[in-house]
Design a protein around this motif. Structure first.
Motif, PDB file in Angstrom:
ATOM      1  N   ASP A  58     -17.916 -42.888  64.312  1.00 43.61           N
ATOM      2  CA  ASP A  58     -19.259 -42.654  63.780  1.00 43.61           C
ATOM      3  C   ASP A  58     -19.554 -41.165  63.608  1.00 43.61           C
ATOM      4  O   ASP A  58     -20.480 -40.618  64.200  1.00 43.61           O
ATOM      5  N   ARG A  85     -17.551 -44.204  59.744  1.00 44.96           N
ATOM      6  CA  ARG A  85     -18.896 -44.178  59.175  1.00 44.96           C
ATOM      7  C   ARG A  85     -19.420 -42.751  59.304  1.00 44.96           C
ATOM      8  O   ARG A  85     -18.910 -41.954  60.093  1.00 44.96           O
ATOM      9  N   LYS A  87     -22.305 -41.504  60.422  1.00 41.55           N
ATOM     10  CA  LYS A  87     -23.118 -41.112  61.575  1.00 41.55           C
ATOM     11  C   LYS A  87     -23.232 -42.273  62.548  1.00 41.55           C
ATOM     12  O   LYS A  87     -22.795 -43.394  62.262  1.00 41.55           O
ATOM     13  N   LEU A  89     -24.608 -45.331  64.205  1.00 41.95           N
ATOM     14  CA  LEU A  89     -25.483 -46.390  63.703  1.00 41.95           C
ATOM     15  C   LEU A  89     -25.626 -47.542  64.691  1.00 41.95           C
ATOM     16  O   LEU A  89     -26.190 -48.571  64.344  1.00 41.95           O
ATOM     17  N   THR A  93     -23.670 -52.663  65.065  1.00 40.76           N
ATOM     18  CA  THR A  93     -23.286 -52.499  63.657  1.00 40.76           C
ATOM     19  C   THR A  93     -21.847 -52.011  63.538  1.00 40.76           C
ATOM     20  O   THR A  93     -21.180 -52.285  62.532  1.00 40.76           O
ATOM     21  N   LYS A 198     -29.550 -53.646  69.656  1.00 45.54           N
ATOM     22  CA  LYS A 198     -28.620 -52.562  69.372  1.00 45.54           C
ATOM     23  C   LYS A 198     -28.281 -51.859  70.682  1.00 45.54           C
ATOM     24  O   LYS A 198     -28.934 -52.046  71.696  1.00 45.54           O
TER      25      LYS A 198
END
Length: 253
Positions: A58, A85, A87, A89, A93, A198
């Motif tokens: 990330d 990815r 950043k 998240l 996810t 999350k």
């Protein structure tokens, strides 16, 4: 050949027909990543199981992705898949992202910071075959499982969080906050589709939702070792978030 030996051979043969996709979310794991990947390759190679390692970085500012690219050159792009990815998240996810690229029919989730030793993975696989479990979860709280490298305060926080979770949610698993697990791929897909949490609460909700869907859960005692390199990502904000998430799950499940 004894009945036990024959049974073990059948499980081994079944396991070799399966494929195991290891999801490794990373953030600032430059020092830990080479060793965890080496250990994964070692234990999968020794056991003969088919596998792939999917690294979901990330946007680590410490160069974790560059290290992952070197590891792909060393071990091959068929074994090391990079799905970065831009950043951070969230952990949930990251698993969803990694699973979209997984070709295995089983998914293994674990931390990349050496807290979870790959030597337990063959035990996870054997346990899954024993009872055709939908999920096999590593547990620090039964048998010879344990935690090493934490101070008393961290141990009390972990024990307290697990105790509260057990009392309020009755999950049917001894280690609700752990994050070293093996899932049937279709089971993990259904769970993430229904989870709303999350961060650190995500792991807890996965087990609670599994109970709701009547999925079966096997457990393997593990030794959890505090990270060797880098800093723990658990802070005051995460503890508050955990408590809020716990109460939300209690009220809605």
């Amino acid at each position: 050949m004894s009945v036990v030996s024959r049974r073990d051979k059948i499980r081994k043969d079944e396991g070799r027909r399966d494929k195991y996709s290891v999801l490794l979310p990373t953030y600032n794991e430059r020092e830990n990543l080479p060793l965890i990947v080496w250990l994964l390759v070692k234990y999968f190679g020794e056991s003969g199981y088919n596998y792939e390692i999917i690294i979901i970085d990330d946007g680590s500012p410490d160069g974790t992705l560059e290290v992952a690219q070197q590891l792909r050159k060393i071990y091959g792009s068929d074994k090391i898949l990079l799905r970065p990815r831009e950043k951070k998240l969230g952990l949930g996810t990251a698993y969803i992202h990694g699973m979209q690229h997984a070709s295995g029919n089983f998914i293994i989730i674990m931390d990349a910071d050496l807290s979870h030793h790959p030597k337990f993975i063959p035990e996870f696989i054997n346990k899954q075959k024993e009872g055709n479990f939908d999920i096999v979860s590593g547990t620090r709280y039964i048998g010879n499982g344990g935690v090493y490298g934490w101070d008393l305060k961290r141990k009390l926080i972990s024990r307290g969080a697990n105790f509260l979770s057990q009392v309020l949610l009755r999950p049917g698993a001894s280690d609700l906050t752990g994050s070293f697990r093996l899932y049937k791929k279709e089971v993990l897909q259904k769970l993430v589709d229904h989870c709303v949490s999350k961060g650190y609460v995500f792991q807890m909700e996965m087990i609670v939702r599994a109970r709701q869907f009547k999925y079966t859960i096997g457990e393997v005692p593990i030794s959890f070792v505090d990270r060797v390199y880098g800093e723990s990502k658990l802070g005051g904000n995460e503890i508050v978030s955990f408590l809020k998430g716990l109460l939300t799950l209690f009220a809605t499940t």
